[in-house]
Design a protein around this motif. Structure first.
Motif, mmCIF file in Angstrom:
data_model
loop_
_atom_site.group_PDB
_atom_site.id
_atom_site.type_symbol
_atom_site.label_atom_id
_atom_site.label_comp_id
_atom_site.label_asym_id
_atom_site.label_seq_id
_atom_site.Cartn_x
_atom_site.Cartn_y
_atom_site.Cartn_z
ATOM 1 N N ASP A 14 -18.178 -6.566 -7.306
ATOM 2 C CA ASP A 14 -17.644 -6.782 -5.964
ATOM 3 C C ASP A 14 -16.451 -7.743 -5.941
ATOM 4 N N ASN A 15 -16.117 -8.279 -7.102
ATOM 5 C CA ASN A 15 -15.034 -9.261 -7.182
ATOM 6 C C ASN A 15 -13.770 -8.584 -7.717
ATOM 7 N N VAL A 16 -12.925 -8.096 -6.806
ATOM 8 C CA VAL A 16 -11.656 -7.455 -7.158
ATOM 9 C C VAL A 16 -10.516 -8.342 -6.666
ATOM 10 N N VAL A 17 -9.636 -8.718 -7.576
ATOM 11 C CA VAL A 17 -8.488 -9.567 -7.246
ATOM 12 C C VAL A 17 -7.252 -8.684 -7.126
ATOM 13 N N VAL A 18 -6.598 -8.745 -5.987
ATOM 14 C CA VAL A 18 -5.431 -7.902 -5.722
ATOM 15 C C VAL A 18 -4.200 -8.778 -5.550
ATOM 16 N N LYS A 19 -3.128 -8.422 -6.260
ATOM 17 C CA LYS A 19 -1.855 -9.118 -6.147
ATOM 18 C C LYS A 19 -0.767 -8.095 -5.849
ATOM 19 N N SER A 20 0.004 -8.317 -4.794
ATOM 20 C CA SER A 20 1.050 -7.374 -4.433
ATOM 21 C C SER A 20 2.344 -8.106 -4.130
ATOM 22 N N GLY A 21 3.454 -7.381 -4.208
ATOM 23 C CA GLY A 21 4.756 -7.980 -3.930
ATOM 24 C C GLY A 21 5.872 -7.002 -4.173
ATOM 25 N N SER A 22 7.091 -7.452 -3.997
ATOM 26 C CA SER A 22 8.281 -6.638 -4.211
ATOM 27 C C SER A 22 8.924 -7.006 -5.541
ATOM 28 N N ARG A 23 9.270 -5.999 -6.322
ATOM 29 C CA ARG A 23 9.943 -6.277 -7.596
ATOM 30 C C ARG A 23 11.281 -6.962 -7.366
ATOM 31 N N TYR A 24 11.932 -6.650 -6.257
ATOM 32 C CA TYR A 24 13.248 -7.219 -6.008
ATOM 33 C C TYR A 24 13.192 -8.643 -5.467
ATOM 34 N N VAL A 64 13.282 -0.366 -1.097
ATOM 35 C CA VAL A 64 11.903 -0.837 -1.207
ATOM 36 C C VAL A 64 11.404 -0.545 -2.615
ATOM 37 N N PHE A 65 10.798 -1.536 -3.257
ATOM 38 C CA PHE A 65 10.129 -1.345 -4.543
ATOM 39 C C PHE A 65 8.891 -2.245 -4.535
ATOM 40 N N LYS A 66 7.796 -1.732 -3.988
ATOM 41 C CA LYS A 66 6.561 -2.487 -3.847
ATOM 42 C C LYS A 66 5.637 -2.227 -5.031
ATOM 43 N N GLU A 67 4.927 -3.258 -5.463
ATOM 44 C CA GLU A 67 3.991 -3.140 -6.567
ATOM 45 C C GLU A 67 2.684 -3.846 -6.209
ATOM 46 N N LYS A 68 1.563 -3.255 -6.626
ATOM 47 C CA LYS A 68 0.253 -3.865 -6.403
ATOM 48 C C LYS A 68 -0.562 -3.772 -7.683
ATOM 49 N N THR A 69 -1.160 -4.878 -8.083
ATOM 50 C CA THR A 69 -2.003 -4.937 -9.269
ATOM 51 C C THR A 69 -3.401 -5.378 -8.854
ATOM 52 N N SER A 70 -4.402 -4.590 -9.233
ATOM 53 C CA SER A 70 -5.802 -4.913 -8.935
ATOM 54 C C SER A 70 -6.527 -5.195 -10.243
ATOM 55 N N LYS A 71 -7.333 -6.258 -10.258
ATOM 56 C CA LYS A 71 -8.114 -6.624 -11.444
ATOM 57 C C LYS A 71 -9.577 -6.797 -11.052
ATOM 58 N N ARG A 72 -10.471 -6.396 -11.955
ATOM 59 C CA ARG A 72 -11.899 -6.554 -11.692
ATOM 60 C C ARG A 72 -12.653 -6.860 -12.981
ATOM 61 N N ASP A 73 -13.784 -7.512 -12.796
ATOM 62 C CA ASP A 73 -14.706 -7.826 -13.882
ATOM 63 C C ASP A 73 -15.957 -6.996 -13.643
ATOM 64 N N LEU A 74 -16.289 -6.099 -14.588
ATOM 65 C CA LEU A 74 -17.407 -5.186 -14.388
ATOM 66 C C LEU A 74 -18.744 -5.904 -14.292
ATOM 67 N N THR A 75 -18.801 -7.146 -14.758
ATOM 68 C CA THR A 75 -20.035 -7.918 -14.604
ATOM 69 C C THR A 75 -20.177 -8.463 -13.187
ATOM 70 N N LYS A 76 -19.051 -8.415 -12.434
ATOM 71 C CA LYS A 76 -19.059 -8.823 -11.023
ATOM 72 C C LYS A 76 -18.326 -7.742 -10.229
ATOM 73 N N THR A 132 -14.222 -4.748 -22.898
ATOM 74 C CA THR A 132 -13.962 -3.748 -21.870
ATOM 75 C C THR A 132 -14.442 -4.152 -20.489
ATOM 76 N N ALA A 133 -14.947 -5.346 -20.336
ATOM 77 C CA ALA A 133 -15.497 -5.764 -19.042
ATOM 78 C C ALA A 133 -14.400 -5.974 -18.003
ATOM 79 N N HIS A 134 -13.210 -6.396 -18.455
ATOM 80 C CA HIS A 134 -12.106 -6.659 -17.538
ATOM 81 C C HIS A 134 -11.216 -5.418 -17.446
ATOM 82 N N GLN A 135 -10.932 -4.977 -16.220
ATOM 83 C CA GLN A 135 -10.114 -3.786 -16.010
ATOM 84 C C GLN A 135 -8.973 -4.094 -15.047
#
Length: 233
Positions: free
Chosen positions: A150-160, A136-148, A92-95
């Motif tokens: 402050d380290n949030v990785v964000v990836k965004s883009g257009s589905r099309y 417009v069809f924008k998507e954003k995915t955020s990932k984090r490790d609860l052991t770190k 459960t550390a990765h969300q």
């Protein structure tokens, strides 16, 4: 050519004699993107959005309650999840959290029949096609490790703009064609209409020919529309 011209003039004449109204409407809608995974025909990947539409509507009763409704709508819908366990990792550390939003232009053309069940009070049955363009069809995915934390990785883009197999062809098309079925009520100038629109156009543009089943899907929607006719002629 002469027969076509006669038919066109006849249609215009009927419309000119029709009872016509022009109005505005607002809609609460719930688009549903249903996709398969390429290994089965079942549309197991289902994503639900929530949103609204606003637009102009033209209504014409041609003869004895039978007529049509034509609208031009702008729609906005979105989806936002909470932080959830990332299925790509054990434990459960990765969300992961997902956000997306869609801007849409829509032209529904509904053939309808109005039953007058009381003075100036009508029951409406309608069905017909609707053409959508999701510009417009924008998507954003955020990932984090609860052991770190402050380290949030964000990836965004257009589905099309997605090209998962890097073949130069985009995976999805912004064009959608639906078929609507619904009912409504109208009292004097006010109306409420609601129904379900079935997507009849595959949202995949670049289907995978190497798998047993091609990539398939539908873009459906529920909607409830409220409106008022401000001009009759």
């Amino acid at each position: 050519m002469k027969k076509t011209l006669i038919i066109l003039l006849s249609c215009l004449s009927i419309t000119a004699l029709a009872q016509q109204s022009l109005g505005v409407q607002v809609a609460f809608d719930q688009p549903r993107l249903l996709l398969n995974d390429g290994t089965s025909k079942k549309l197991t990947d289902r994503t639900t959005f929530n949103g609204f539409k606003v637009g102009l509507v033209y209504d014409a009763t041609l003869i004895k309650g039978f007529g049509f409704s034509l609208a031009l709508n702008y729609g906005f819908s979105g989806r936002h999840t909470k932080w959830l366990t990332d299925p790509a990792f054990q434990g459960t550390a990765h969300q992961i959290k997902r956000q997306s939003y869609i801007h849409t232009l829509e032209i529904p053309i509904d053939w309808q029949y109005k039953f007058e069940i009381a003075k100036e009070f009508y029951l409406i049955l309608y069905t017909g096609p609707a053409l959508q363009y999701n510009f417009v069809f924008k998507e954003k995915t955020s990932k984090r490790d609860l052991t770190k934390p402050d380290n949030v990785v964000v990836k965004s883009g257009s589905r099309y703009k997605t090209d998962s197999d890097n073949d130069g062809l985009k995976d999805y098309t912004p064009i959608n064609l639906l078929w609507s079925v619904g009912l409504g009520v109208q009292y004097k100038r006010y109306f409420i209409r609601g129904g379900y629109d079935f997507g009849i156009y595959n949202p995949y543009r670049d289907v995978n020919q190497d798998k047993e089943y091609k990539m398939r899907g539908r873009f459906d929607q529920w909607q409830l529309k409220l409106g008022i006719y401000f001009k009759a002629f």
